[in-house]
Design a protein around this motif. Structure first.
Motif, PDB file in Angstrom:
ATOM      1  N   TRP A  34       0.879  -1.079  -0.267  1.00 37.81           N
ATOM      2  CA  TRP A  34       0.109   0.223  -0.031  1.00 37.81           C
ATOM      3  C   TRP A  34       0.713   1.304   0.012  1.00 37.81           C
ATOM      4  CZ3 TRP A  34      -5.486   0.923   1.050  1.00 37.81           C
ATOM      5  CH2 TRP A  34      -6.262  -0.311   0.912  1.00 37.81           C
ATOM      6  N   SER A  35       0.479   2.154  -0.894  1.00 34.45           N
ATOM      7  CA  SER A  35       1.078   3.423  -0.816  1.00 34.45           C
ATOM      8  C   SER A  35       0.616   4.525   0.415  1.00 34.45           C
ATOM      9  CB  SER A  35       0.905   4.123  -2.222  1.00 34.45           C
ATOM     10  OG  SER A  35      -0.177   4.825  -2.320  1.00 34.45           O
ATOM     11  N   LYS A  36       1.217   5.604   0.723  1.00 37.03           N
ATOM     12  CA  LYS A  36       0.820   6.347   1.660  1.00 37.03           C
ATOM     13  C   LYS A  36      -0.620   6.935   1.480  1.00 37.03           C
ATOM     14  CE  LYS A  36       4.807   7.625   4.444  1.00 37.03           C
ATOM     15  NZ  LYS A  36       6.056   7.218   4.159  1.00 37.03           N
ATOM     16  N   GLN A  37      -0.546   7.369   0.172  1.00 42.72           N
ATOM     17  CA  GLN A  37      -1.996   7.954  -0.437  1.00 42.72           C
ATOM     18  C   GLN A  37      -3.085   7.041  -0.158  1.00 42.72           C
ATOM     19  OE1 GLN A  37       0.979   7.892  -1.734  1.00 42.72           O
ATOM     20  NE2 GLN A  37       1.333   9.894  -2.935  1.00 42.72           N
ATOM     21  N   GLU A  38      -2.857   5.652  -0.507  1.00 37.65           N
ATOM     22  CA  GLU A  38      -3.788   4.680  -0.359  1.00 37.65           C
ATOM     23  C   GLU A  38      -4.097   4.537   1.075  1.00 37.65           C
ATOM     24  OE1 GLU A  38      -3.717   1.358  -3.643  1.00 37.65           O
ATOM     25  OE2 GLU A  38      -1.870   1.743  -2.372  1.00 37.65           O
TER      26      GLU A  38
ATOM     27  N   ILE B 100      -7.856   5.756   5.595  1.00 38.82           N
ATOM     28  CA  ILE B 100      -7.817   6.237   7.116  1.00 38.82           C
ATOM     29  C   ILE B 100      -9.201   7.181   6.894  1.00 38.82           C
ATOM     30  CG2 ILE B 100      -6.895   7.624   9.048  1.00 38.82           C
ATOM     31  CD1 ILE B 100      -4.310   5.986   7.991  1.00 38.82           C
ATOM     32  N   ASP B 101      -8.924   8.115   6.146  1.00 33.90           N
ATOM     33  CA  ASP B 101      -9.903   9.147   6.158  1.00 33.90           C
ATOM     34  C   ASP B 101     -11.447   8.847   5.901  1.00 33.90           C
ATOM     35  OD1 ASP B 101      -7.859  11.141   6.228  1.00 33.90           O
ATOM     36  OD2 ASP B 101      -7.914  11.685   4.134  1.00 33.90           O
ATOM     37  N   TYR B 102     -11.569   7.792   5.025  1.00 33.11           N
ATOM     38  CA  TYR B 102     -12.726   7.384   4.877  1.00 33.11           C
ATOM     39  C   TYR B 102     -13.533   6.547   6.111  1.00 33.11           C
ATOM     40  CZ  TYR B 102     -16.959   4.883   2.954  1.00 33.11           C
ATOM     41  OH  TYR B 102     -18.264   4.471   2.474  1.00 33.11           O
ATOM     42  N   ILE B 103     -12.647   5.783   6.738  1.00 34.12           N
ATOM     43  CA  ILE B 103     -13.174   4.947   7.919  1.00 34.12           C
ATOM     44  C   ILE B 103     -13.554   6.188   8.792  1.00 34.12           C
ATOM     45  CG2 ILE B 103     -12.593   3.204   9.605  1.00 34.12           C
ATOM     46  CD1 ILE B 103     -11.243   1.688   7.316  1.00 34.12           C
ATOM     47  N   GLN B 104     -12.680   7.212   9.250  1.00 30.81           N
ATOM     48  CA  GLN B 104     -12.857   8.145  10.340  1.00 30.81           C
ATOM     49  C   GLN B 104     -14.241   8.815   9.867  1.00 30.81           C
ATOM     50  OE1 GLN B 104      -9.186  10.342  10.464  1.00 30.81           O
ATOM     51  NE2 GLN B 104      -8.189   9.026  11.965  1.00 30.81           N
ATOM     52  N   LYS B 105     -14.463   8.983   8.762  1.00 30.01           N
ATOM     53  CA  LYS B 105     -15.599   9.809   8.455  1.00 30.01           C
ATOM     54  C   LYS B 105     -16.883   8.866   8.643  1.00 30.01           C
ATOM     55  CE  LYS B 105     -14.727  13.596   5.327  1.00 30.01           C
ATOM     56  NZ  LYS B 105     -14.592  13.845   3.883  1.00 30.01           N
ATOM     57  N   HIS B 106     -16.732   7.829   7.886  1.00 31.64           N
ATOM     58  CA  HIS B 106     -18.024   6.740   7.831  1.00 31.64           C
ATOM     59  C   HIS B 106     -17.961   5.417   8.550  1.00 31.64           C
ATOM     60  CE1 HIS B 106     -17.200   8.861   3.802  1.00 31.64           C
ATOM     61  NE2 HIS B 106     -18.768   9.291   3.918  1.00 31.64           N
ATOM     62  N   GLY B 107     -17.180   5.031   9.378  1.00 26.74           N
ATOM     63  CA  GLY B 107     -16.803   4.077  10.122  1.00 26.74           C
ATOM     64  C   GLY B 107     -16.452   2.984   9.307  1.00 26.74           C
ATOM     65  N   GLU B 108     -16.300   1.642   9.895  1.00 25.91           N
ATOM     66  CA  GLU B 108     -15.931   0.500   9.337  1.00 25.91           C
ATOM     67  C   GLU B 108     -17.032  -0.109   8.688  1.00 25.91           C
ATOM     68  OE1 GLU B 108     -13.516  -2.340  11.410  1.00 25.91           O
ATOM     69  OE2 GLU B 108     -13.001  -0.811  12.995  1.00 25.91           O
ATOM     70  N   GLY B 109     -16.911  -1.177   7.995  1.00 27.15           N
ATOM     71  CA  GLY B 109     -17.936  -2.064   7.354  1.00 27.15           C
ATOM     72  C   GLY B 109     -18.339  -1.763   5.850  1.00 27.15           C
TER      73      GLY B 109
ATOM     74  N   ARG C 232     -17.147  -4.061   0.803  1.00 34.08           N
ATOM     75  CA  ARG C 232     -17.232  -4.574  -0.595  1.00 34.08           C
ATOM     76  C   ARG C 232     -17.396  -3.368  -1.333  1.00 34.08           C
ATOM     77  NH1 ARG C 232     -18.506  -9.672  -2.630  1.00 34.08           N
ATOM     78  NH2 ARG C 232     -19.060  -9.450  -4.738  1.00 34.08           N
ATOM     79  N   THR C 233     -18.121  -2.409  -0.696  1.00 32.88           N
ATOM     80  CA  THR C 233     -18.465  -1.116  -1.233  1.00 32.88           C
ATOM     81  C   THR C 233     -17.407   0.016  -1.038  1.00 32.88           C
ATOM     82  OG1 THR C 233     -20.063  -0.542   0.327  1.00 32.88           O
ATOM     83  CG2 THR C 233     -20.795  -1.385  -1.644  1.00 32.88           C
ATOM     84  N   LEU C 234     -16.728  -0.169   0.049  1.00 31.86           N
ATOM     85  CA  LEU C 234     -15.778   0.851   0.808  1.00 31.86           C
ATOM     86  C   LEU C 234     -14.723   1.315  -0.459  1.00 31.86           C
ATOM     87  CD1 LEU C 234     -14.070   0.966   4.150  1.00 31.86           C
ATOM     88  CD2 LEU C 234     -12.824   1.179   1.931  1.00 31.86           C
ATOM     89  N   PRO C 235     -14.209   0.559  -1.132  1.00 35.36           N
ATOM     90  CA  PRO C 235     -13.040   1.045  -2.020  1.00 35.36           C
ATOM     91  C   PRO C 235     -13.478   2.099  -3.041  1.00 35.36           C
ATOM     92  CG  PRO C 235     -12.791  -1.306  -1.695  1.00 35.36           C
ATOM     93  CD  PRO C 235     -14.241  -1.248  -1.387  1.00 35.36           C
ATOM     94  N   GLN C 236     -14.753   1.636  -3.678  1.00 36.97           N
ATOM     95  CA  GLN C 236     -15.096   2.571  -4.699  1.00 36.97           C
ATOM     96  C   GLN C 236     -15.560   3.978  -3.915  1.00 36.97           C
ATOM     97  OE1 GLN C 236     -18.716   1.144  -6.757  1.00 36.97           O
ATOM     98  NE2 GLN C 236     -18.135   2.540  -8.632  1.00 36.97           N
ATOM     99  N   ALA C 237     -16.127   3.735  -2.989  1.00 37.28           N
ATOM    100  CA  ALA C 237     -16.660   5.000  -2.208  1.00 37.28           C
ATOM    101  C   ALA C 237     -15.436   5.955  -1.634  1.00 37.28           C
ATOM    102  CB  ALA C 237     -17.404   4.593  -0.960  1.00 37.28           C
ATOM    103  N   ALA C 238     -14.288   5.131  -1.094  1.00 34.33           N
ATOM    104  CA  ALA C 238     -13.109   5.779  -0.743  1.00 34.33           C
ATOM    105  C   ALA C 238     -12.127   6.327  -1.954  1.00 34.33           C
ATOM    106  CB  ALA C 238     -12.298   4.911   0.114  1.00 34.33           C
ATOM    107  N   GLY C 239     -12.515   5.910  -3.069  1.00 39.90           N
ATOM    108  CA  GLY C 239     -11.676   6.258  -4.283  1.00 39.90           C
ATOM    109  C   GLY C 239     -10.485   5.544  -3.966  1.00 39.90           C
ATOM    110  N   LEU C 240     -10.666   4.061  -3.797  1.00 42.05           N
ATOM    111  CA  LEU C 240      -9.457   3.243  -3.785  1.00 42.05           C
ATOM    112  C   LEU C 240      -9.300   2.077  -4.933  1.00 42.05           C
ATOM    113  CD1 LEU C 240      -9.207   3.054   0.007  1.00 42.05           C
ATOM    114  CD2 LEU C 240      -7.285   3.759  -1.518  1.00 42.05           C
TER     115      LEU C 240
END
Length: 233
Positions: A16-20, A25-34, A37-45
């Motif tokens: 993983w790169s630092k940016q990834e 981290i940013d996404y999970i801090q905002k939206h929480g875990e869980g 399956r859809t997280l990568p797209q939502a987080a732009g990963l």
DNA sequence: AACGCAGCCAACCGCACCAGT
DNA sequence: AACTGGTGCGGTTGGCTGCGT
């Protein structure tokens, strides 16, 4: 045939790169875990959901304790492995800030070898007469690890990796197997559900991981067929 | 300096479990 | 009861690093 968890053509693999990391981290801090399956797209990963989950759990979680294992942690891992077998997530659940992957790696790279050196079969935690036992003080049980003593093993009938552990544990057999001139391998394998003054909800809020696994440990032990736990004084 | 080897560890893979329908 | 999707787990792999020759 189930479809793969993600379209592998469009996903990054490897380190993983630092940016990834930061995106995750940013996404999970905002939206929480869980919803991994859809997280990568939502987080732009451009990552597979499983990969994100693993990265978060094993590396990015804020409550992770990095660095060397303490002596008491080593002891606990050895005891719990004797008790639970290769159920790393359960073992890690008893070690705050440690992950199953970390415990598994530490076992395979350090503790296995350490037990072998002491003449103990790391698979079943019994003294192995075929293995050379070092004559150094370390091998006598007075190792740097204070309570590296065992004379037990445990059948773990529910384990998926039961191959490592005997299906039936015969206490009589054990006492017969162990020569009398061997060091006292009294291992206290008392295991208890973590007690806490916090309510379950409070506990889960403070440490959702430990709480979740602790619950599973308790359930496993409760559900275990008698006599699954054999403690030897 | 170059090479080979061993150890460590992050990450991947496949399967099992579980909850929802 | 059967099926499905999401998640978790354990085993394994591959790359990096340090050490010895």
């Amino acid at each position: 045939m189930r479809k793969p968890c993600c379209d592998k053509r469009d996903t990054n693999k490897g380190a993983w790169s630092k940016q990834e990391d930061q995106k995750l981290i940013d996404y999970i801090q905002k939206h929480g875990e869980g919803s991994w399956r859809t997280l990568p797209q939502a987080a732009g990963l451009l990552r597979c959901g499983k990969s994100c989950r693993l990265r978060w759990i094993n590396y990015l979680r804020p409550d992770l304790k990095r660095g060397n294992f303490a002596e008491d942690e080593e002891d606990l891992i050895i005891k719990l492995h004797a008790l639970l077998g290769n159920r790393w997530s359960l073992i890690a659940g008893r070690l705050p800030g440690r992950t199953d992957n970390e415990v598994k790696n530490y076992w395979n790279s350090h503790l296995r070898r350490k037990l072998l050196k002491m003449g103990i079969d790391p698979n079943n935690h019994r003294l192995n007469q075929n293995l050379p036992r070092s004559q150094t003080p370390d091998a006598s049980g007075s190792t740097s690890s204070s309570s590296m003593k065992t004379n037990m093993t445990l059948a773990d009938k529910s384990s998926r990796s039961a191959g490592d552990h005997p299906e039936v544990f015969d206490a009589e057999n054990v006492s017969g197997d162990i020569p009398r001139d061997l060091p006292d391998l009294n291992l206290d394998l008392t295991i208890s559900v973590p007690s806490s003054s916090l309510t379950k909800v409070e506990e889960e809020e403070q440490n959702p991981y430990a709480s979740k696994v602790a619950t599973k440990v308790a359930r496993d032990i409760e559900n275990a067929e008698s006599p699954t736990l054999l403690l030897f004084a």
